[in-house]
Design an enzyme around this catalytic site. Structure first.
Site, PDB file in Angstrom:
ATOM      1  N   CYS A   1      31.895  51.414  10.423  1.00  0.00           N
ATOM      2  CA  CYS A   1      32.902  52.348  10.965  1.00  0.00           C
ATOM      3  C   CYS A   1      34.335  51.894  10.740  1.00  0.00           C
ATOM      4  O   CYS A   1      35.272  52.561  11.192  1.00  0.00           O
ATOM      5  CB  CYS A   1      32.657  52.560  12.463  1.00  0.00           C
TER       6      CYS A   1
ATOM      7  N   HIS B   1      31.129  33.384  29.231  1.00  0.00           N
ATOM      8  CA  HIS B   1      32.218  33.601  28.271  1.00  0.00           C
ATOM      9  C   HIS B   1      31.710  34.132  26.927  1.00  0.00           C
ATOM     10  O   HIS B   1      32.403  34.059  25.932  1.00  0.00           O
ATOM     11  CB  HIS B   1      33.010  32.302  28.073  1.00  0.00           C
TER      12      HIS B   1
ATOM     13  N   ALA C   1      31.976  22.611  28.864  1.00  0.00           N
ATOM     14  CA  ALA C   1      32.163  22.032  27.527  1.00  0.00           C
ATOM     15  C   ALA C   1      31.657  20.598  27.422  1.00  0.00           C
ATOM     16  O   ALA C   1      31.242  20.150  26.350  1.00  0.00           O
ATOM     17  CB  ALA C   1      33.636  22.085  27.141  1.00  0.00           C
TER      18      ALA C   1
ATOM     19  N   SER D   1      34.920  20.720  34.091  1.00  0.00           N
ATOM     20  CA  SER D   1      36.052  20.211  34.871  1.00  0.00           C
ATOM     21  C   SER D   1      36.294  21.060  36.115  1.00  0.00           C
ATOM     22  O   SER D   1      37.082  20.679  36.979  1.00  0.00           O
ATOM     23  CB  SER D   1      37.313  20.210  34.008  1.00  0.00           C
TER      24      SER D   1
END
Length: 251
Positions: A156, A120, A23, A195
């Site tokens: 759907c 991620h 990040a 980190s």
């Protein structure tokens, strides 16, 4: 611990570099770090994948949080750190980039998709959990007005979700396999803006070091692996990459 000049020399002579980002590289593009003080995860309990599947209230809550950050993510642009990594690839030095980030800024900086592993997932796509149809986020976000229900697939009627990995959701096996393969082949492993607190992602620098790679960490704050590393820089990533990029070019 090597000097920045010694590290620059290693980068100049290596064409087997793997970069790992977290990040901290994207906060300099205006994207908030969820884990930092005041971040979403310090203000709210994360919505787990199981809750998302089973609870309409949990899905609505997750989409409300997405609304909080959508504009910041949508308007964010790559910064000098992202372009520095792309320049390593242009010079033929980069095996690949492993990122914990879901913002897509490495792609926007021009790094080819086959050189990126997003551990991620990505928030630049919305997927149907039933039929796997993909949607542009803006198309879905536009529907979320007033007292909204969680959005459903127009093909759907399945549950829609950002193409990110949520708490309690299995890590993508192909992304993990590719990240491990790149890590094992690295002569230099650079951590930028992480980190190194989140597993299993934080295990990759350890694997690289055990396989004989030079380990470098560039991060604002100390990490648990600083003492284990060959080069450490604490400070802003963009500022470091600007100066370091010149050092590599001048050499």
């Amino acid at each position: 611990m090597m000097t920045v000049q010694e590290f620059a020399a290693k980068i100049r002579e290596s064409d087997e570099i793997v970069v790992f980002t977290g990040a901290g590289i994207s906060t300099e593009s205006g994207i908030p770090d969820f884990r930092s003080p005041g971040g979403l995860w310090t203000r709210y309990k994360p919505v787990t994948f199981q809750d998302y599947l089973s609870s309409e209230a949990a899905r609505v809550e997750a989409w409300k949080r997405r609304l909080e950050t959508h504009e910041a993510h949508k308007n964010a642009k790559p910064n000098i750190g992202h372009y520095f990594i792309q320049s390593l690839d242009q010079k033929g030095k980069l095996i690949g980039l492993i990122t914990q980030n879901v913002d897509g800024l490495h792609s926007e900086a021009g790094l080819a998709d086959d050189k990126i592993v997003e551990l991620h997932g990505t928030n630049r796509r919305i997927i149907c959990l039933k039929c796997n149809k993909s949607f542009d986020p803006d198309e879905v976000i536009r529907r979320l007005v007033g007292d909204f229900s969680s959005p459903k697939c127009d093909a759907c009627a399945g549950i829609l979700k950002a193409a990110t990995i949520s708490f309690g959701q299995a890590m993508p096996p192909e992304a993990m396999r590719q990240a491990q393969e790149w890590t094992e082949g690295a002569a230099v492993f650079m951590v930028m803006g992480s980190s190194l607190q989140v597993q299993p992602a934080a295990s990759f620098p350890v694997l690289a070091k055990r396989n004989g790679a030079l380990l470098a960490i560039i991060n604002r704050e100390p990490t648990p692996l600083d003492e284990y590393s060959d080069f450490v820089h604490h400070g802003a990533i963009g500022e470091f990459c600007g100066r370091f990029g010149e050092m590599i070019a001048d050499g």
